[in-house]
Design a protein around this motif. Structure first.
Motif, PDB file in Angstrom:
ATOM      1  N   ASP A 157       0.819  -1.200   0.000  1.00  0.00           N
ATOM      2  CA  ASP A 157       0.000   0.000   0.000  1.00  0.00           C
ATOM      3  C   ASP A 157       0.862   1.263   0.000  1.00  0.00           C
ATOM      4  O   ASP A 157       0.425   2.315  -0.471  1.00  0.00           O
ATOM      5  CB  ASP A 157      -0.939   0.010   1.216  1.00  0.00           C
ATOM      6  CG  ASP A 157      -2.032  -1.042   1.080  1.00  0.00           C
ATOM      7  OD1 ASP A 157      -2.531  -1.223  -0.037  1.00  0.00           O
ATOM      8  OD2 ASP A 157      -2.358  -1.682   2.087  1.00  0.00           O
ATOM      9  N   VAL A 158       2.073   1.178   0.545  1.00  0.00           N
ATOM     10  CA  VAL A 158       3.004   2.311   0.462  1.00  0.00           C
ATOM     11  C   VAL A 158       3.289   2.616  -0.999  1.00  0.00           C
ATOM     12  O   VAL A 158       3.204   3.771  -1.452  1.00  0.00           O
ATOM     13  CB  VAL A 158       4.328   2.002   1.205  1.00  0.00           C
ATOM     14  CG1 VAL A 158       5.335   3.135   0.970  1.00  0.00           C
ATOM     15  CG2 VAL A 158       4.087   1.830   2.698  1.00  0.00           C
ATOM     16  N   ILE A 159       3.596   1.558  -1.760  1.00  0.00           N
ATOM     17  CA  ILE A 159       3.898   1.730  -3.186  1.00  0.00           C
ATOM     18  C   ILE A 159       2.663   2.239  -3.928  1.00  0.00           C
ATOM     19  O   ILE A 159       2.748   3.138  -4.777  1.00  0.00           O
ATOM     20  CB  ILE A 159       4.378   0.401  -3.795  1.00  0.00           C
ATOM     21  CG1 ILE A 159       5.619  -0.102  -3.057  1.00  0.00           C
ATOM     22  CG2 ILE A 159       4.683   0.560  -5.278  1.00  0.00           C
ATOM     23  CD1 ILE A 159       6.065  -1.495  -3.458  1.00  0.00           C
ATOM     24  N   ALA A 160       1.511   1.661  -3.598  1.00  0.00           N
ATOM     25  CA  ALA A 160       0.268   2.081  -4.254  1.00  0.00           C
ATOM     26  C   ALA A 160      -0.042   3.553  -3.950  1.00  0.00           C
ATOM     27  O   ALA A 160      -0.463   4.302  -4.840  1.00  0.00           O
ATOM     28  CB  ALA A 160      -0.882   1.199  -3.797  1.00  0.00           C
ATOM     29  N   SER A 161       0.175   3.967  -2.710  1.00  0.00           N
ATOM     30  CA  SER A 161      -0.091   5.356  -2.331  1.00  0.00           C
ATOM     31  C   SER A 161       0.893   6.309  -3.011  1.00  0.00           C
ATOM     32  O   SER A 161       0.526   7.430  -3.381  1.00  0.00           O
ATOM     33  CB  SER A 161      -0.008   5.519  -0.810  1.00  0.00           C
ATOM     34  OG  SER A 161      -1.033   4.791  -0.166  1.00  0.00           O
ATOM     35  N   ILE A 162       2.133   5.862  -3.177  1.00  0.00           N
ATOM     36  CA  ILE A 162       3.116   6.671  -3.907  1.00  0.00           C
ATOM     37  C   ILE A 162       2.676   6.825  -5.363  1.00  0.00           C
ATOM     38  O   ILE A 162       2.794   7.916  -5.949  1.00  0.00           O
ATOM     39  CB  ILE A 162       4.521   6.038  -3.827  1.00  0.00           C
ATOM     40  CG1 ILE A 162       5.066   6.161  -2.404  1.00  0.00           C
ATOM     41  CG2 ILE A 162       5.479   6.699  -4.817  1.00  0.00           C
ATOM     42  CD1 ILE A 162       6.384   5.436  -2.182  1.00  0.00           C
TER      43      ILE A 162
END
Length: 291
Positions: free
Chosen positions: A50-55
């Motif tokens: 989700d960190v990558i998705a939010s980025i």
């Protein structure tokens, strides 16, 4: 323009999601590892993606703010939708990874129950993510951002997943250790389900899909505008979080250019004010047989 200001505001929600996910990823994986909870580690891995998705959402929001140029006469608004698409693909890959690891654990079952500290970590995470969801969903509705709304739905999904993790760990305290593995697999399914929903919405938007119910609302408004004799055609599409509408109407043939143009302006004004539509193009035709 207001649409660019809204995209800028949307960055705040993306940054909050990133910060929350980084913190929860580190905490969950560490607690899950040291206190023997596969479900909590799977939940932490989910937050890591989700960190990558939010980025990706953040980058999409930033690119969408670029003004029109010689290669993009309609602007860069669809970068926001592409970001949602990328985020969904990242999520589904990790969802399958969690399912694979869960299947391995069923073949080689664990006998050690996770510590209750893992359970309290999970429920604390659920509270944090639901708070982030409430913030982002309000902001997404306020600025009409599809990408941020997708991120908010992911936030809510993560909150529910953490509640499931809590229940699985709690069940394991009653010496049902395999329950923790089962919950890990359920988490994998939920990750894939959320990814599919985001993917479907993004593809629908990118292929110019649009809700018939929304079009019916537009039609009702246009047909009630004085001077519009008939609505011949209407099409709409999403360009990022903005809406572009093309309308063909018929007016009396005895109207002059100024009078016809005034009707077009009224159609544009009503659609823009009532439905927050970014761009309205109106084509007029004379009513045949009109005298």
């Amino acid at each position: 323009m207001e649409v660019y200001q809204n995209l800028k505001k949307g960055e705040r929600g993306a940054w909050i999601s990133i910060a929350a996910y980084i913190l929860l990823t580190v905490v969950k994986i560490a607690v899950g590892y040291f206190f023997h909870s596969e479900a909590l580690m799977a939940d932490g891995l989910n937050n890591g993606t989700d960190v990558i998705a939010s980025i990706a959402v953040l980058v999409g929001l930033k690119i969408s703010q670029r003004p029109p140029d010689q290669d993009h006469h309609y602007g860069h608004f669809r970068a926001e939708t592409i970001a949602s698409l990328i985020a969904s693909l990242i999520m589904v890959m990790v969802g399958f990874e969690v399912l694979t690891e869960g299947a391995k654990s069923i073949i080689n079952p664990k006998t050690e129950s996770p510590d209750l500290i893992a359970a309290w970590t999970a429920i604390g995470s659920a509270i944090v993510m639901f708070s982030v969801y409430l913030f982002n969903v309000r902001l997404a509705k306020k600025i009409n951002s599809q990408a941020l709304m997708a991120a908010a739905m992911d936030n809510r999904s993560d909150a529910y997943v953490s509640v499931g993790t809590f229940l699985g760990i709690l069940a394991a305290q009653f010496h049902i250790a395999w329950m923790d593995t089962v919950v890990a697999m359920i988490i994998g399914v939920l990750i894939c389900k959320t990814a599919w929903d985001i993917f479907k919405e993004a593809v629908h938007s990118l292929t110019d899909g649009f809700s018939e119910k929304e079009l019916d609302k537009y039609k009702e408004t246009i047909n009630n505008i004085p001077g519009v004799q008939s609505l011949e055609d209407i099409k709409a599409r999403y360009v990022g979080s903005t809406v572009y509408v093309d309308v063909v109407i018929k007016v009396h043939s005895n109207l002059n250019v100024v009078e016809s143009h005034a009707i077009c302006d009224e159609v544009e004004r009503r659609l823009t004010e009532e439905f927050n539509i970014t761009n309205v193009h109106v084509h007029i035709e004379p009513l045949k047989g009109d005298s």
